[in-house]
Design a protein around this motif. Structure first.
Motif, mmCIF file in Angstrom:
data_model
loop_
_atom_site.group_PDB
_atom_site.id
_atom_site.type_symbol
_atom_site.label_atom_id
_atom_site.label_comp_id
_atom_site.label_asym_id
_atom_site.label_seq_id
_atom_site.Cartn_x
_atom_site.Cartn_y
_atom_site.Cartn_z
ATOM 1 N N TYR A 242 71.196 45.756 -25.028
ATOM 2 C CA TYR A 242 72.136 46.262 -23.873
ATOM 3 C C TYR A 242 72.625 46.105 -22.627
ATOM 4 O O TYR A 242 73.699 46.151 -21.934
ATOM 5 N N SER B 211 64.210 46.299 -19.132
ATOM 6 C CA SER B 211 65.374 46.972 -20.192
ATOM 7 C C SER B 211 66.581 47.272 -18.806
ATOM 8 O O SER B 211 67.177 48.287 -18.636
ATOM 9 N N ILE C 239 66.901 57.036 -24.267
ATOM 10 C CA ILE C 239 66.819 55.588 -24.538
ATOM 11 C C ILE C 239 68.381 54.783 -24.030
ATOM 12 O O ILE C 239 69.526 55.049 -24.263
ATOM 13 N N ARG C 240 68.024 53.135 -23.880
ATOM 14 C CA ARG C 240 68.490 51.955 -23.648
ATOM 15 C C ARG C 240 69.116 51.457 -25.075
ATOM 16 O O ARG C 240 68.124 51.389 -25.324
ATOM 17 N N TYR C 246 78.312 56.426 -23.774
ATOM 18 C CA TYR C 246 76.906 57.308 -23.407
ATOM 19 C C TYR C 246 76.922 56.823 -22.141
ATOM 20 O O TYR C 246 76.318 55.822 -22.741
ATOM 21 N N ASN C 248 73.218 57.636 -22.088
ATOM 22 C CA ASN C 248 71.639 57.064 -23.083
ATOM 23 C C ASN C 248 71.798 57.924 -24.435
ATOM 24 O O ASN C 248 73.209 58.353 -24.427
ATOM 25 N N THR C 249 71.216 56.841 -25.122
ATOM 26 C CA THR C 249 71.407 57.744 -26.316
ATOM 27 C C THR C 249 70.615 58.164 -26.565
ATOM 28 O O THR C 249 68.928 57.844 -26.353
ATOM 29 N N PHE C 250 70.876 59.540 -26.898
ATOM 30 C CA PHE C 250 69.758 61.246 -26.997
ATOM 31 C C PHE C 250 69.124 60.400 -28.176
ATOM 32 O O PHE C 250 69.837 60.536 -29.087
ATOM 33 N N GLY C 273 70.563 63.215 -21.701
ATOM 34 C CA GLY C 273 70.438 61.904 -23.377
ATOM 35 C C GLY C 273 71.648 61.601 -23.141
ATOM 36 O O GLY C 273 71.960 60.912 -24.613
ATOM 37 N N ILE C 274 72.795 62.316 -23.282
ATOM 38 C CA ILE C 274 74.105 62.189 -23.536
ATOM 39 C C ILE C 274 74.865 61.860 -22.380
ATOM 40 O O ILE C 274 76.205 60.952 -21.976
ATOM 41 N N TYR D 242 65.187 48.933 -30.151
ATOM 42 C CA TYR D 242 64.313 48.598 -29.734
ATOM 43 C C TYR D 242 63.514 49.264 -30.219
ATOM 44 O O TYR D 242 62.142 48.819 -30.554
ATOM 45 N N ASP D 251 71.917 59.081 -34.357
ATOM 46 C CA ASP D 251 72.578 59.003 -32.759
ATOM 47 C C ASP D 251 73.921 59.676 -32.780
ATOM 48 O O ASP D 251 74.716 59.969 -33.049
ATOM 49 N N ASN D 253 74.311 61.868 -30.707
ATOM 50 C CA ASN D 253 75.884 61.671 -29.707
ATOM 51 C C ASN D 253 77.269 61.653 -30.077
ATOM 52 O O ASN D 253 77.915 61.583 -29.440
#
Lengths: 338, 338, 338, 338
Positions: A242, B211, C239-240, C246, C248-250, C273-274, D242, D251, D253
């Motif tokens: 990341y 992170s 999440i990262r 975007y 974050n990754t939903f 989330g997005i 992770y 994903d 998104n």
């Protein structure tokens, strides 16, 4: 399980072994490498050793291995030493320098770079002639003619060339002009290419994929090894995380952990590992102390004008200072191991 | 933008400046630290310097900074030196060792560990008494009584204690017994805790979140700094990636890159960075060469019996050998910089 | 292992049980929640059931659980239903909407938003008054006064407020004005805060940390639960990852997998989330189909002017259209389950 | 920059344009696709439109594009419709189902699967005959003979086959037996293979690499498109993060974001996306609502006995129920768009 066969095994003995295995419904692969002859089983199932007691032609039975087999240090505890056709060596406990530009750009450059390497007693050169580029509109490399020119000049100075091969069709074309083939990160799981290189007898420099686990890297090496070629050098070159303050995250943890898992030598590529030329020195020296057996370094006569990867290349003066520091750091590391 | 005020600025001058800023509808924060007095603006908007030409009490105006301000090396080019109350120092270009167990476990252990540190001239000790544990049913630390005992023994040998604080209420309780407060990775963005620590005058060891980007880490430091406390040590301790062959991925790239971005010292924690005790030496030495100003090391008298993190702790004998190697490696690094 | 005690267990019986456990050198924690009384053992060690056969006061013994215990569906197969003090419900198989701005910004805004929610029969409102911000110079929220104003208006319409608590000291201050406390992603492993909230009897909306595994999220919930409070709602909020197209990754995979692992309800937050307002509708509807029990939605009367998170907030008109689509999608999902 | 040439451009006009570009030292690539003729410039440099005012044969000049060009929706706003040789269609706003086993395993299986598909009016089948496997000792697929058998049975029912090609040499071998070629995740940046497929006129199903950014995926598509083949379907199939509670992190998104960036259709693969068969239904339905134009689904007559990917395959009964739910969910989505 690996069944290691005697090198002079008789056809009858081998057939008896294969018949026995088949009778046990056990999936296996016959492997003949440069120095050995094996029958390798799939992961997760182990045959009863007693089944093979009465059969001839078996050197050893190896059990309880990782999901990669022949590249595992559990099986072969002695480190594999790689010798290039110009007698350069990459091996456990050594520290080899492979330097040169990301891509070969011109005849003039070739002369300049080779002189720099020869002046610094560096006998292995990196330099791409087929370049995998994210955009189809970026510089794609000089191609085979560039490699031939490079080979002419390099070989006159005793320098071996390591260059990336992107496709099976290039193996034969490049064969006479390289001392080792490089597999780039993007092709690290191109298994057809790996298997085809496993049928050659040139050393293979295998880069870790940008998000390969160590397990996947070792399985990629297993694809080469089980196709016959034992001469494999692994290369840590940064992974994707990341964090975007650098091009990649240089994963030096991989060095001691890989050295424990496999008998193959491990080198590091700090140029891709951090991707910022002014920080390459720090990461290169860190790589020595992490235990790497060598380094792949992007060096360019004029990084600001490079057609690719200029931002992560160092100039000759910086490189010369770094070579001396690498040597002193390696000497210190060696003194620790004594 | 940072407006650096003269330390003896008159109330009138300050009000004139704040009024001017308000008249320009510019959001700002007044910051008073141990050595300075500032008005700091939000990122992305810069006022016209000319607006402030006629106003008194201004030392400097700083423009064009990152989204973190006071911890940026663009603003303060001179490195910040951290001095603990036992005179131990952590600073740019130095190499400080902070060693000790993950968690303090017993009185006996305290005696043993302190003796080990004193014998090796190590003047800074790590040791958790409040332990953040993923499971509520795991060992949570000895608590304050453990810290008091530890402090008794350590201070008699001139050793300063660095211990993790998990909640604002613990700051005052712990204050007399620690030489520095540690912020753990899980609390690296617990801004209320950071701000409360920013109001103390003890050094803060701030660990990178599991992170966190470098940018986020520096902004967490900015929360402390802008609350008044300039004494901050940053710590790289491994990040979370897809690779699970180790506990974390030790991100040594962060060392040279942070040193360029901030004037604060940077140390590394290879114990968490790789999480496998037999590989900590390699990563510790790599950390020196990456340019770290110090190291945080988990050392335990008997790692196999440790109540937490035993798999990443090293025993005394291994530690002693490592201290010598760290010293030799640091000497070599220093010779390169000369 | 969980030993579930009878609610009316005698002191003698309890002591006999605890003595027996101690005699077996087994580490344990006594837990009293809103509806139960337990002795919970550490992970990895299971006592022999026969040891407890003759002891009184035991309801059940539960074995072979995950490293989280009381939040596990292996232990409690019946879903936990959360009821707010305004009678709003969040539960397995339902679909609850919690909407409102990222941060409460002004009195005017409060009136406008509450009207919007009431008009759309939404009975749960989100709205931050203490805002964790990466930069200390960003808007930090209106604080407690803002919450009181909000509560006045909201309660007159029967709307319950869910607002983030950042520090233990805020719990008591906020208590009378919220229907549920929210734990933000940055504090998802602030165990002291989790435990303190576990001692209240208000529902807790626990957001997944930006790089928390599901296992860590469930252990964070276990910290709350084992401190006494069973009323926990889990929230997936992106999440990262390496992808930066975007915010974050939903991670909608988390929804069905969490529902299998725990008896707690799971909601989703497509706004974080997005992080791109024009795509929130797609991800919200995807969240329904993934099986979420509700949604947390950032709605603002004028996203372009929002003091925080404007780029991921939707306006009233878009929100109203989305509420209708959510309802139709939920109806379809329910018809599948029939 | 893209210079779109008239299809009937004269040799003279084209040469005048190329000469003009060369005179401006602008690097360019000439591209001839199934429906267009272009000169495409490298990213980052834009020529002055006025330079081309007086030249003939130019249809349009397109400026200010992303680093991918011809696949960008900025350039071509109309969605690309893919039509297979059996008249099956994959297109923006539609919802196509492609189902079948991970790998073709036997003749018997072929009959069974084709019957299942035909019974459910599914006209596109997935099925690997060359399988990229992490371990060289795993099942590698039936090879070309398996494909021929499959084609015989499938074509008799009007079903088109989509199968993975791993190497350039397989393109010609497979050509007559597939309706579309699939590029697997591991080869998503095997540019030589992409370019070779770009010279065919069969549709290409391009899977996102396990850690490809959307930008890299679109550039991989650009390699195909700029080699001549416009018929590309993108596929989101989960990325590496992770989190290891599932095989990949699906994903979703990517779906709305890709649809905005490119005119190519986007399908999703929940089988790889979550990798747990009992949760595939939830993620498949979520994929419809995220806006996908179709789905790639691993269906096996007996998942427990599958030679690969059994843990993420669903059986016929489950699949049939899912097809109906997908259809109902797609109808609902379509009603929203109306």
């Amino acid at each position: 399980m690996i069944i290691e066969l005697q090198n002079n095994i008789s056809t009858q003995d081998k057939e008896a072994i294969l018949n026995k295995i088949e009778s046990l419904s056990y999936a296996f692969t016959e492997v003949i490498t440069q120095t050995g002859h094996y029958v390798v089983g799939k992961n997760g199932i182990e045959l009863d050793k007693a089944q093979f007691d009465t059969l001839g032609g078996i050197k050893h039975l190896h059990y309880g291995l990782s999901n990669y087999k022949l590249v595992s240090r559990q099986w072969k505890t002695q480190a594999t030493k790689i010798q290039l056709n110009n007698n350069s060596i990459i091996q456990d406990g050594g520290f080899s320098i492979i330097a040169g530009p990301c891509a070969i750009e011109s005849e003039d450059q070739i002369e300049t770079i080779i002189k720099h390497l020869a002046d610094n007693n560096i006998t292995m050169m990196r330099g791409g002639i087929f370049k995998p580029r994210t955009s189809p509109y970026s510089f794609q490399g000089l191609g085979l003619e560039g490699l031939k020119q490079l080979h002419n000049v390099a070989s006159s100075k005793g320098i071996g060339i390591i260059s990336e091969v992107m496709d099976i069709s290039q193996i034969e074309e490049m064969y006479d002009y390289v001392s080792a083939f490089q597999i780039g990160a993007r092709n690290s799981q191109n298994y057809n290419l790996l298997k085809a290189l496993g049928k050659t007898n040139k050393p293979i420099l295998l880069k870790r994929g940008i998000s390969s686990t160590l397990d996947e890297l070792l399985n990629s090496a297993e694809h080469i090894y089980s196709s016959g070629n034992e001469q494999i050098i692994l290369c840590e070159r940064g992974i994707r995380t990341y964090e975007n303050a650098y091009r990649n995250t240089f994963d030096l943890n991989a060095v001691p952990v890989l050295k424990e898992k496999t008998h193959l030598p491990i080198i590091v590529d700090p140029s891709h590992g951090i991707g910022i030329s002014r920080h390459i020195e720090s990461m290169a020296l860190a790589g020595v102390m992490a235990g790497a057996d060598g380094i792949l370094l992007e060096v360019h006569e004029n990084p600001a004008q490079a057609l690719s990867d200029g931002q992560q290349s160092i100039d000759f003066k910086t490189a010369e200072s770094l070579y001396r520091k690498l040597s002193a750091t390696y000497d210190l590391r060696s003194s620790f191991e004594a």
